[in-house]
Design an enzyme around this catalytic site. Structure first.
Site, short mmCIF file in Angstrom:
data_model
loop_
_atom_site.label_atom_id
_atom_site.label_comp_id
_atom_site.label_asym_id
_atom_site.label_seq_id
_atom_site.Cartn_x
_atom_site.Cartn_y
_atom_site.Cartn_z
N GLU A 81 0.82 -1.22 0.00
CA GLU A 81 0.00 0.00 0.00
C GLU A 81 0.85 1.27 0.00
O GLU A 81 1.66 1.48 0.91
CB GLU A 81 -0.92 0.00 1.23
CG GLU A 81 -1.95 1.11 1.14
CD GLU A 81 -3.01 1.03 2.23
OE1 GLU A 81 -3.05 0.05 2.99
OE2 GLU A 81 -3.80 1.99 2.30
N LYS A 263 -7.89 -0.02 11.14
CA LYS A 263 -7.24 -0.49 9.90
C LYS A 263 -5.95 0.31 9.68
O LYS A 263 -4.92 -0.23 9.30
CB LYS A 263 -8.20 -0.31 8.72
CG LYS A 263 -7.70 -0.87 7.39
CD LYS A 263 -6.85 0.11 6.60
CE LYS A 263 -6.41 -0.50 5.29
NZ LYS A 263 -5.40 0.31 4.59
N ASP A 279 2.37 -14.39 12.41
CA ASP A 279 1.02 -14.73 11.98
C ASP A 279 0.12 -13.51 12.16
O ASP A 279 -0.41 -13.26 13.23
CB ASP A 279 0.54 -15.92 12.84
CG ASP A 279 -0.86 -16.39 12.47
OD1 ASP A 279 -1.56 -15.67 11.73
OD2 ASP A 279 -1.23 -17.47 12.93
N HIS A 378 -1.23 11.59 -0.59
CA HIS A 378 -1.13 10.62 -1.69
C HIS A 378 -0.71 11.31 -2.98
O HIS A 378 0.17 10.85 -3.70
CB HIS A 378 -2.49 9.93 -1.93
CG HIS A 378 -2.81 8.91 -0.89
ND1 HIS A 378 -3.95 8.14 -0.90
CD2 HIS A 378 -2.15 8.54 0.22
CE1 HIS A 378 -3.96 7.35 0.14
NE2 HIS A 378 -2.88 7.57 0.84
P1 HMG Z 1 4.73 15.54 4.14
O1 HMG Z 1 4.59 16.49 5.26
O2 HMG Z 1 4.37 16.01 2.78
O3 HMG Z 1 6.17 14.89 4.13
O4 HMG Z 1 3.85 14.26 4.46
P2 HMG Z 1 7.56 15.53 3.66
O5 HMG Z 1 7.67 15.41 2.17
O6 HMG Z 1 7.73 16.86 4.29
O7 HMG Z 1 8.59 14.51 4.35
C1 HMG Z 1 8.67 14.40 5.75
C2 HMG Z 1 9.19 13.02 6.13
O8 HMG Z 1 8.18 12.02 5.84
C3 HMG Z 1 10.40 12.56 5.33
O9 HMG Z 1 11.58 13.08 5.88
C4 HMG Z 1 10.32 11.06 5.47
O10 HMG Z 1 10.71 10.64 6.77
C5 HMG Z 1 8.82 10.86 5.33
P3 HMG Z 1 12.90 13.23 4.92
O11 HMG Z 1 13.34 11.85 4.57
O12 HMG Z 1 12.45 13.97 3.71
O13 HMG Z 1 13.86 13.95 5.79
N1 HMG Z 1 8.49 10.71 3.89
C6 HMG Z 1 8.83 9.65 3.15
N2 HMG Z 1 9.47 8.52 3.46
C7 HMG Z 1 9.63 7.62 2.46
N3 HMG Z 1 9.19 7.82 1.21
C8 HMG Z 1 8.54 8.95 0.87
C9 HMG Z 1 8.33 9.93 1.85
N4 HMG Z 1 7.74 11.14 1.86
C10 HMG Z 1 7.84 11.60 3.12
N5 HMG Z 1 8.13 9.12 -0.39
C11 HMG Z 1 3.15 12.00 4.23
C12 HMG Z 1 3.73 13.21 3.53
C13 HMG Z 1 2.81 10.93 3.21
C14 HMG Z 1 4.18 11.47 5.20
C15 HMG Z 1 1.87 12.48 5.02
O14 HMG Z 1 0.98 13.05 4.11
C16 HMG Z 1 1.18 11.39 5.77
O15 HMG Z 1 1.60 10.94 6.80
N6 HMG Z 1 0.01 10.95 5.26
C17 HMG Z 1 -0.73 9.83 5.84
C18 HMG Z 1 -0.60 8.67 4.92
C19 HMG Z 1 -1.23 7.41 5.44
O16 HMG Z 1 -1.64 7.28 6.57
N7 HMG Z 1 -1.29 6.41 4.57
C20 HMG Z 1 -1.83 5.12 4.88
C21 HMG Z 1 -2.78 4.73 3.80
S1 HMG Z 1 -4.31 5.54 4.01
C22 HMG Z 1 -5.18 4.39 4.98
O17 HMG Z 1 -5.38 3.30 4.56
C23 HMG Z 1 -5.43 4.60 6.44
C24 HMG Z 1 -6.50 5.54 6.92
O18 HMG Z 1 -7.76 5.30 6.38
C25 HMG Z 1 -6.50 5.32 8.41
C26 HMG Z 1 -7.45 6.20 9.16
O19 HMG Z 1 -8.50 6.58 8.56
O20 HMG Z 1 -7.17 6.47 10.37
C27 HMG Z 1 -6.10 6.95 6.58
#
Ligand code: HMG
Length: 426
Positions: A81, A263, A279, A378
């Site tokens: 994911e 989730k 598991d 995303h």
């Molecule tokens: P941002 O503020 O745009 O991040 O957030 P950034 O570009 O400023 O980067 C900050 C740091 O995030 C990076 O530090 C990395 O540690 C990490 P740096 O390395 O640059 O010094 N980071 C990454 N690490 C690896 N690969 C990357 C990357 N980009 C940033 N490409 C972020 C961006 C995606 C982190 C933020 O928007 C976020 O946390 N979003 C939440 C995403 C999420 O939860 N996804 C799960 C899937 S959705 C779901 O299924 C669950 C849900 O329904 C659960 C719920 O409802 O409670 C949401």
């Protein structure tokens, strides 16, 4: 050794592997296995399951720099994911800045049960079981002497009488399984008790099986996050913290939300369980049962805020009977590499890591949900990978991403077009 992970996500897989090598984060053999994608020989797969044809591979990633109980862990994640690893890495970074995670292992024992029915005199049967308790524990231990030799074994025996369409007398056995998850240990012991329990009670045994509702293996992870780690703007940080608290309250009140909230926690937990050969079905089943332990299905985490201290507090408690030995753990080269990467944690340490990852994942998801919304992250990730695919260099990525995000729809051709234009204008 302190490692600077900034920019790690922008490297290629080969560069990331070189980074791990340079920082000696893996033994050479395990590093080679990762680098050569030696994930699972077919012969081994054929021993693990039945009617095997081939292997299905999934992305194997790393979420760096989890500070847990004063120790830093580089955590392997296996997930298909997008944004799960990014979110976990982001949360680990912020929480480390505020002192990291603290964990508490409440206990680490597994429970199994023998269910009996048609018991003619329940009161007498319950009394007889109590009288024979030590003999029954001894019988259980004799059925699995190797766990006793390793310092574990059957510790407690309890009973319950369940009245319903059919009445059941249930015998619960509590076992210290040491480093193993313990399914085989429990099932062997329970099956060894069946015959004697039928003799004592005069009833019929229906089944003897371990329970995944591992209430004797609870682990709590907690963290505190300084407001200034949430945003440089004090008012915005306070608002974000308060809205995260509201999100955790909402998940306590609405099962539709609780399910999604949980989730999100399992996005990270399952990824680590997969990477460590555990598991995940068992852990999920136990955690979802635990989510309803107060009578209604609820969100598993709690977030609270202290406005004076300017801190956000998070806590997550889960049954976490993970294994560090046994099952397929030693068989899969990738799993062996995961344990190496984590510094060969004990089962208790691994349980602390897994619950901390769950809390981190929850924090990142809630923060995104109550601020920009989940789609923005995303889209940003997608824009970043398109910028990289289009050939953007480190100092060009942010500008290409910003331009791409202004578009209603974007693709690699658009990223290339923006990059070319940007370079011409320089
Ligand atoms: P941002 O503020 O745009 O991040 O957030 P950034 O570009 O400023 O980067 C900050 C740091 O995030 C990076 O530090 C990395 O540690 C990490 P740096 O390395 O640059 O010094 N980071 C990454 N690490 C690896 N690969 C990357 C990357 N980009 C940033 N490409 C972020 C961006 C995606 C982190 C933020 O928007 C976020 O946390 N979003 C939440 C995403 C999420 O939860 N996804 C799960 C899937 S959705 C779901 O299924 C669950 C849900 O329904 C659960 C719920 O409802 O409670 C949401």
């Amino acid at each position: 050794m302190k490692i600077n992970w900034t920019g790690f996500s922008k490297k290629t897989p080969a560069e990331r592997l070189e980074f791990l090598k340079a920082h000696e984060l893996l033994q050479d053999e395990n590093w080679q296995n990762l680098a050569n994608q030696y994930y699972l020989p077919l012969e081994t797969a054929n021993q693990m399951s039945e009617n095997v044809l081939s292997i299905l591979a999934l992305p194997y990633s790393i979420a760096p720099d989890f500070l847990i109980d004063e120790q830093v862990y580089q955590v392997p994640f296996v997930t298909e994911e997008p944004s799960v690893v990014a979110a976990a890495s982001f949360a680990a970074k912020i929480i480390k800045r505020s002192g990291g995670f603290k964990t508490k292992i409440h206990n680490r024992q597994m429970i199994g049960q023998v269910a009996l029915y048609d018991v003619p005199d329940v009161a007498k049967a319950l009394e007889q079981i109590q009288n024979e308790k030590s003999a029954l524990l001894k019988l259980a231990n004799q059925a699995h002497p190797s766990i006793v030799k390793r310092g574990g074994g059957a510790r407690e025996l309890r009973t319950d009488f369940l009245e319903g369409e059919t009445d059941f007398l249930v015998v619960y056995l509590v076992v210290d399984t040491q480093e193993a998850m313990g399914a085989n240990i429990l099932n062997t012991m329970l099956e060894a008790l069946k015959e004697r329990l039928e003799e004592i009670t005069g009833g019929q045994s229906l089944m003897a099986i371990l329970s995944n509702y591992a209430t004797e293996a609870l682990v709590t992870a907690s963290c505190e996050i300084d407001f200034h780690s949430l945003s440089r703007d004090k008012a915005e940080a306070e608002r974000t913290a308060q809205r995260i608290v509201l999100a955790s309250q909402f998940a306590k009140q609405d099962p539709y939300r609780a399910s999604t909230h949980n989730k999100g926690i399992f996005n990270g937990i399952d990824a680590v369980l997969l990477a460590t050969g555990n598991d995940w079905r068992a852990i999920e089943a136990g955690a979802h049962a635990y989510a309803a332990h107060d009578g209604a299905y609820q969100g598993l985490s709690q977030w609270e805020v202290d406005l004076e201290e300017e801190k956000l507090y998070g806590q997550l408690t889960l049954p976490m009977p993970v294994a560090a030995k046994g099952g397929s753990i030693g068989l899969n080269p990738m799993v062996v590499a995961s344990f190496d990467l984590l510094g060969q944690p004990t089962a208790k340490e691994l349980a602390s890591i897994v619950v901390s990852v769950g809390l981190a994942q929850n924090f990142a998801a809630l923060r995104a949900l109550v601020t920009t919304g989940i789609q923005a992250g995303h889209m940003k990730l997608q824009a970043k990978s398109l910028a990289l695919l289009a050939g953007a260099q480190e100092d060009e990525i942010a500008a290409v991403v910003a331009e791409l995000l202004k578009e209603k729809q974007f693709n690699q051709a658009k990223a290339k077009e923006i990059l070319t234009k940007m370079r011409k204008e320089k």
